[in-house]
Enzyme design. Structure first.
Site, PDB file in Angstrom:
ATOM      1  N   ARG B 356     -44.870 -64.255 -27.965  1.00  0.00           N
ATOM      2  CA  ARG B 356     -45.776 -63.132 -28.054  1.00  0.00           C
ATOM      3  C   ARG B 356     -45.876 -62.341 -26.685  1.00  0.00           C
ATOM      4  NH1 ARG B 356     -50.717 -62.188 -27.481  1.00  0.00           N
ATOM      5  NH2 ARG B 356     -50.839 -64.353 -27.027  1.00  0.00           N
ATOM      6  N   ASP B 398     -59.197 -49.906 -29.975  1.00  0.00           N
ATOM      7  CA  ASP B 398     -58.552 -51.449 -30.249  1.00  0.00           C
ATOM      8  C   ASP B 398     -58.223 -51.225 -31.856  1.00  0.00           C
ATOM      9  OD1 ASP B 398     -57.762 -53.796 -30.171  1.00  0.00           O
ATOM     10  OD2 ASP B 398     -59.152 -54.634 -29.173  1.00  0.00           O
ATOM     11  N   ASP B 486     -51.641 -52.831 -28.737  1.00  0.00           N
ATOM     12  CA  ASP B 486     -52.560 -52.266 -29.656  1.00  0.00           C
ATOM     13  C   ASP B 486     -54.013 -52.042 -29.120  1.00  0.00           C
ATOM     14  OD1 ASP B 486     -53.331 -54.707 -28.899  1.00  0.00           O
ATOM     15  OD2 ASP B 486     -53.011 -55.957 -30.890  1.00  0.00           O
ATOM     16  N   GLU B 487     -54.040 -51.405 -27.960  1.00  0.00           N
ATOM     17  CA  GLU B 487     -55.213 -51.291 -27.381  1.00  0.00           C
ATOM     18  C   GLU B 487     -54.703 -50.296 -26.312  1.00  0.00           C
ATOM     19  OE1 GLU B 487     -56.621 -54.723 -25.605  1.00  0.00           O
ATOM     20  OE2 GLU B 487     -58.390 -54.030 -24.618  1.00  0.00           O
TER      21      GLU B 487
END
Lengths: 204, 1131
Positions: B356, B398, B486-487
């Protein structure tokens, strides 16, 4: 440590300088062979092998003379400090002169390592500069002399009383200089050179 | 001989002493004392047997029989001294901690910084040994800063195979409070022959350490680890059995208590113990074989899972014993292997496929490519914003409610939770559960929830969502900084409306497009915005106005601040700091003292809510690389090589993906520390030494094969036991963009082509320039003198501009007389009378004809203008022009030629001396040239001069010379129409004088004289300037002179032209130098002048220089020091 912390940069520099002078003057005395080599012992200073006088009186003389200069060096009053070798008539034969200049306005912290590095080079150079010096006459003496920019007032400071005007005579002609080492590293500038009587100096 | 036996005895004693120092083993102290006695006894025996010539009594009476016994005794005493000091100075209170230098014994060779005494102090304090005398047996490391050549050459006999390490090793070990690997600190001088050397060491040492480590579990673990204590002996047998078959299974088995399930591969997933709650830390390392399983196997797995729930929950010990007792555990070993580099040839590929972190890392590049234009556009504006950043509003968005797991879409499901067979897909419940589990090790999560299923990542879906997310953000503001997929941060300062409204709008849109919730925090800077998001979570938003920052922070636990991790938190906790409010009490200085300059400042700032970072600063990546620190276990060298080449493939792909090529390659290796225990994380790297080697190649590359070759080389230089390797990383830096480098190649070739042709082009240009200049002049029909001057100026200019061609023209230097061909004015040359031309041609050794011919061919255009020029020109003006050029040549000639030429010119052109007046300006050489040259001027010529010119000349004459020419003076009419011109030349003169006379020759780095000398046409000055660079550009004169003395003392007199000028300038240089240095550095001056005197013995030139300058020097010395410098002639 505490003492170091509350001292001004000048004070700190002066302290290092004085310590250095003590070692350097001892080295000069050793170099000139004033005393038998047994009068000295090997010590380590600034990561160098140096000589230290074993005789307590000799050691004290050098130590007290040099540390007596400390307050004046701090104030920037000492222009030169000299080790003078002179004959029985008081006429100097050879003079080792330290020309000092401490930047009084230097405010920032003194870099110990830099200063040590520069000062160390003096001791190294000094130990190999015997060939530059003269052979001394038989009955000679030596003394430590300091040259002040202005004479301190005797009443102002007790330290002053330790110093007496020198009896050593001056040369009539300007002497010949042989520089040995110079360093200039803020806030301290030290130069060491040897003075010899000029060739036209009237011989006694 | 005698020394060695005692030595061993002593060393034994020493180690025991260490033990007794450490308070932990109090019970040991008695036996150790006993041992001490026995060792003393053996000492005595050794003495007796070894002191050959004398009896024991003579030894005890202390007159030493020989030198050897003396040394032994001395060493013993030194050691006793050392130990006595060590026992007082080492910190006995921390006895349980092993001293840093336990087992290290150093010998300091020569001068070091810090001094050997200081090093000794360190060793005293930190449990090491310091040897005054070298001995192969006792010394483990030789410390030195510098080695003489002879020792380098004979390193083996000097070091006896011991590592030779720089003293910084000790310093840094002390500051790191652990024993660092000495390898990076090896003496630089040895770097070249290092491979051989370290190969020798490492082989020897690793075999020892191997032996030690295989036994270690049996002996050490029982004390250290409770669990293995319990299983005590069985563990030992187990180890011995298994570890024989799988060298590395000892790591695995050491960790066996952590294993959740021995039978199934799928669950063998481990997590870093990152308690900081970093997003998405879970399930980073999905085992490689999981992707071979399809969805259905999950169910199988779930069932199989059922029969062990109790064991899982009940704890490790049972598990342990289960494993050990059952044969299945040994069977399970091979299956585990597939997670490591052992057994899986495609490990690297799979690793990155499933990592990841890797996804997030590479995602950034993708993002940059996609949104490059947008963020670029922003970057331009950011600087403007900066100025007006009075009331900024930063939004932190976020996407994931818990900042951890994205789990709305089934494709994105990382964890599914099954309770009693019924799947719960309810969003909120999952979220809450997942929040609990976020950042946990999977094994812990499993312990909590035995039915946990772990899905592999679905990166495509992830990517899609991330893209949607960012397009929403970019829609609302062009200042977006991506933090991860994602932030992101948004700078919404200049967008209209309430930022809070905007935030809710964005969140709504994100939800609509992606189906995921997002949290947003708004505040004055990035730090506060991020903290606000923390409050806002999950699925909310929070605004912290500036006036509330203090309140907000004062109660905030320090751990919430970004940049404060576990270690820092622990340190701060020790100081009893738990909240930002408490942190604020500490002064910045003490923070910086405790945590380092940067971290300290960061803490100080952050605790006050200060954050000066700007949104949107995307740094260009400085390096591209890949690192694998998980699951790396090699069986043999072949494994490692295979792994490396795969890693290279990966890196190469990444490089190509980023569109860059790199020049520096760094291979980083994590090597298991000798006494490292098994890592808590399954297949993790545990406690490692980090080693790295790098190399730089001349041409940037992204080629796989080159990478592989380089990497192999680098890897070879480590000389490691591959079994000890726990992590490998390859990093490529000094990146060049692929396109750029291709352009660069073309440019280079173009450049080389250009330079080869440059001389010619330059010539052409210059000729063009001069000719045009003069032709313009001619067209305008201005006065003769202006023309003269202009020509002069341009010639002067070209001299300055083109010293290179000038110096390079060797053929001209041979003649060393005339100015280089390229300085000749074609126009003038062409219109020269034939006789003059032929004479000039003679001077140039026939090259003039070629030159003219060449120019004819090449510069049609120019010729054209020239022709026009010559047509329009008045006769007189033309002659002036010729004269100007000729005299400028003449002045660089040697004197006989000069005279000859002058006579010639005098015959042909009556205006020679008129031209002379510009010489100082053009030559920029020397002003007192005029009187000397004028004295050579024919008075007859002078009388024939036009009046205006005469005025000019006499203006430049020193007063006393005027008398000589007084008859002439009477001759010329007093009308001075050319005053303007006169002053102009005067200005020029003073300009050239300025540089000599204003004390600025030594100003600047490099000092000004270097440039001036470089362009000068005096050989000696050129040499000086050249030497400046050769001598290392120190700014001191003595090294320069030293260089000269070593190189070219014999040719110092070889030049003739410009002798006077050179001398004058050199004297001036010296004088200024003296002035500069006299007060502070008489030594330097002294050295310079002794060198000069040495030159003077060989060179006429320097005799003169020396004679001129030394009175000045002595005067200054007298002034400052009350004496004269002693320049004896003894040597």
């Amino acid at each position: 440590m505490d003492r170091k912390d509350n001292q001004s940069p000048q004070g700190e520099t002066a302290r290092i300088l004085v310590e250095f002078l003590e070692v350097a003057i001892t080295s000069i005395v050793f170099l000139k062979g004033v005393y038998p080599s047994g009068a000295f012992e090997r010590r380590r200073y600034m990561n160098l092998v140096v000589q230290r006088a074993r005789h307590p009186q000799l050691r004290d003389y050098i130590h007290s003379a040099v540390f007596g200069l400390l307050p004046f060096i701090q104030k920037g009053m000492v222009e030169r400090a000299a080790v003078i070798f002179f004959n029985t008539d008081g006429i100097p034969v050879e003079r080792f002169v330290f020309k000092l200049a401490v930047n009084q306005s230097y405010g920032s912290k003194v870099e110990h390592a830099d200063l040590e590095f520069s000062l160390r080079s003096f001791l190294i150079k000094l130990s190999v500069s015997e060939s530059l010096t003269k052979v001394l006459p038989r009955d000679y003496r030596w003394e430590i002399t300091a040259y002040f920019r202005s004479l301190p007032e005797a009443s102002a400071n007790k330290d002053v009383e330790q110093w007496i005007p020198t009896d050593t005579r001056q040369w009539e002609q300007p002497p010949l200089l042989t520089p040995i080492k110079s360093m200039s590293s803020e806030p301290l500038c030290v130069q060491l050179y040897i003075e010899h009587p000029s060739l036209s100096e009237p011989k006694p | 001989m005698s020394m060695e036996s005692t030595r061993s005895a002593n060393s034994a004693k020493r180690s025991f002493n260490n033990n007794s120092n450490s308070a932990s083993s109090n019970s040991n102290s008695n036996p150790s004392n006993k041992k001490k006695k026995t060792s003393q006894k053996t000492l005595g025996v050794a003495w007796g047997s070894n002191s050959r010539s004398s009896s024991r009594s003579s030894f005890s009476n202390s007159p030493f029989s020989n030198f050897g016994s003396y040394m032994v005794e001395k060493n013993r005493k030194l050691q006793n001294q050392f130990e006595a000091e060590a026992s007082t100075s080492s910190h006995g209170g921390l006895g349980s901690v092993k001293p840093i230098f336990d087992g290290v014994s150093i010998f300091v060779d020569g001068f070091t910084v810090p001094s050997s005494q200081e090093l000794r102090g360190y060793m005293l304090k930190h449990g090491g040994r310091f040897e005054n005398y070298f001995s192969r047996r006792r010394v483990t490391h030789i410390i030195c800063s510098n080695l003489p050549d002879s020792k380098i050459k004979n390193l083996r006999s000097f070091s006896r195979g011991l590592p030779v390490v720089k003293p910084t090793w000790i310093l840094e070990s002390v500051s790191a409070n652990k024993l660092l690997s000495w390898v990076p600190y090896q003496l630089d001088q040895l770097a070249n022959n290092q491979p051989k050397l370290s190969a020798f060491f490492t082989l020897k040492r690793s075999s020892v350490s191997n032996g030690a480590s295989t036994h270690a579990p049996c002996q050490v673990n029982p004390e250290a680890e409770d669990s293995s204590l319990k299983v005590g002996t069985s563990g030992d047998t187990y180890f011995s059995e298994v570890s024989k078959r799988f060298e590395h299974s000892k790591q695995i088995s050491g960790e066996s208590d952590d294993l959740v399930d021995e039978n199934s591969n799928a669950s063998l997933v481990e997590e870093p113990a990152n308690s900081s709650g970093k997003p998405c830390e879970v399930a980073m390392a999905v085992p490689s074989n999981i992707d071979t399983e399809d969805e259905s196997s999950v169910k199988n797995y779930l069932q199989s899972n059922h029969y062990q729930p109790s064991a899982l929950v009940s704890g490790n010990c049972i598990n342990n014993q289960n494993m050990k007792g059952s044969p299945s555990s040994t069977v399970s070993e091979p299956s585990n292997q597939s997670h490591s580099t052992l057994g899986d040839p495609n490990f690297v590929e799979n690793y990155f496929k499933n990592s990841r972190l890797h996804f997030i890392g590479t995602w950034r590049n993708r993002y940059r490519k996609r949104f490059r234009t947008l963020s670029d556009g922003f970057n331009c504006t950011s600087s403007n914003i900066k100025a007006s950043a009075l009331k900024t509003a930063i939004m932190h968005v976020d996407m994931l409610s818990s900042g951890t797991i994205l789990n709305y879409e089934i494709s994105l499901l990382l964890y599914a939770i099954q309770t009693t067979g019924k799947e719960l897909l309810k969003f909120h419940l999952q979220t809450t559960l997942l929040e609990i589990m976020a950042g946990m090790f999977v094994r812990d999560a499993k312990a909590l929830c035995p039915h946990l299923v772990i899905f592999p990542y679905n990166f495509e879906a992830y990517e899609e969502v991330a893209d949607q997310f960012y397009s929403v953000l970019h829609k609302h503001g062009n200042k977006v900084q991506a933090v991860s997929c994602d932030e992101a941060f948004l700078d919404v300062t200049d967008s209209e409306g309430d930022p809070q409204l905007l935030a809710s709008k964005i969140r709504r849109e994100i939800f609509e497009t992606t189906g995921c919730t997002a949290s947003a925090g708004i505040a004055g800077n990035m730090l506060m915005a991020r903290l606000a998001t923390r409050t806002a979570k999950p699925d909310g938003q929070c605004y912290i106005p500036p006036e509330r920052v203090d309140d907000y922070l004062s109660q905030l636990p320090i751990k919430a601040l970004p940049g404060i991790g576990y270690v820092l938190e622990e340190k701060l906790k020790k100081q009893n700091v738990r909240t930002c409010g408490q942190l604020r009490m500490i002064s910045k200085d003490s923070l910086q003292k405790d945590f380092g300059l940067k971290t300290g400042e960061m803490l100080w700032n952050y605790s006050r809510g200060v954050d000066n970072r700007l949104v949107g600063l995307i740094q260009e990546s400085k390096s591209v690389g890949a690192e694998v620190n998980w699951g790396v276990r090699f069986k043999d060298v072949k494994d490692a090589q295979n792994f490396l080449s795969n890693l290279c493939k990966e890196v190469s792909l990444r490089l190509q993906g980023c569109g860059v090529e790199g020049r520096t390659f760094t291979l980083k290796i994590k090597k298991r520390r000798k006494d490292a225990e098994e890592p808590t994380k399954y297949m993790g790297h545990g406690d490692c030494e980090n080693l790295s080697h790098s190399t730089t190649v001349p041409v940037a590359t992204d080629d796989v094969e080159v990478l592989q070759r380089i990497t192999k080389q680098l890897f070879g230089s480590f000389h490691l036991d591959v079994k000890e390797i726990r992590g490998v990383g390859l990093q490529v830096s000094r990146l060049e963009s692929t396109e750029n480098s291709k352009q660069g190649l073309e440019r280079n070739s173009l450049k080389s082509w250009l330079t080869s042709a440059s001389a010619r082009t330059e010539e052409l240009c210059k000729n063009n320039y001069v000719a045009k200049e003069s032709s313009n002049q001619g067209c305008e029909g201005e006065g003769d003198e202006t023309l003269v001057q202009l020509c002069g100026n341009s010639v002067g200019l070209s001299i300055q501009m083109d010293s290179n061609t000038y110096n390079g023209a060797a053929c001209l230097n041979e003649v060393s007389v005339p100015p280089p061909l390229c300085h000749l004015d074609m126009g003038v040359l062409k219109s020269l009378p034939p006789e003059l031309f032929s004479e000039l041609n003679e001077i140039y050794g026939g090259k003039l004809v070629d030159f003219v011919a060449k120019n004819k061919g090449k510069t049609e255009n120019m010729n054209h203008t020239l022709r026009a020029y010559s047509h329009e020109k008045i006769e007189g003006a033309m002659k002036e022009g010729q004269a100007a050029l000729l005299s400028s040549m003449v002045f660089q000639n040697e004197i006989p030629v000069e005279n000859k030429a002058k006579q010639h010119i005098a015959k042909e052109v009556p205006a020679v001396s008129g031209a002379e007046s510009f010489v100082p300006a053009s030559g920029l050489m020397k002003t007192d040239l005029i009187p000397s040259s004028l004295s050579q001027v024919d008075t007859a010529v002078l009388q024939q001069l036009p009046e205006e010119l005469k005025v000019d000349i006499f203006e430049h004459l020193p007063a006393h010379r005027m008398q000589v020419f007084s008859p002439n003076v009477l001759l010329y009419p007093t009308e001075i129409p050319l005053e303007a011109l006169g002053t102009k030349t005067a200005e020029n003169n003073s300009g050239s004088k300025d540089f000599v006379l204003d004390n600025n020759l030594w100003v600047g780095i490099p000092p000004q004289w270097v440039e001036k000398f470089k362009v000068s046409n005096c050989l000696i000055l050129n040499i000086l300037a050249e030497m400046y660079y050769k001598s290392g550009s120190t700014g001191n004169l003595s090294p320069i002179l030293q260089c000269i003395s070593s190189v070219s003392i014999h040719q110092l007199d070889a030049f003739q032209d410009g002798w006077d000028e050179a001398m004058y300038i050199l004297c001036e240089l010296l004088k200024q130098y003296i002035k500069l240095k006299i007060e502070l550095d008489i030594e330097e001056i002294y050295v310079c002048f002794r060198l000069l005197r040495r030159f003077a013995m060989k060179s006429e030139f320097f005799i003169q220089v020396y004679n001129i300058v030394s009175p000045y020097l002595q005067a200054l010395v007298g002034e400052n020091y009350g004496g004269n410098l002693h320049m004896s002639l003894k040597d």
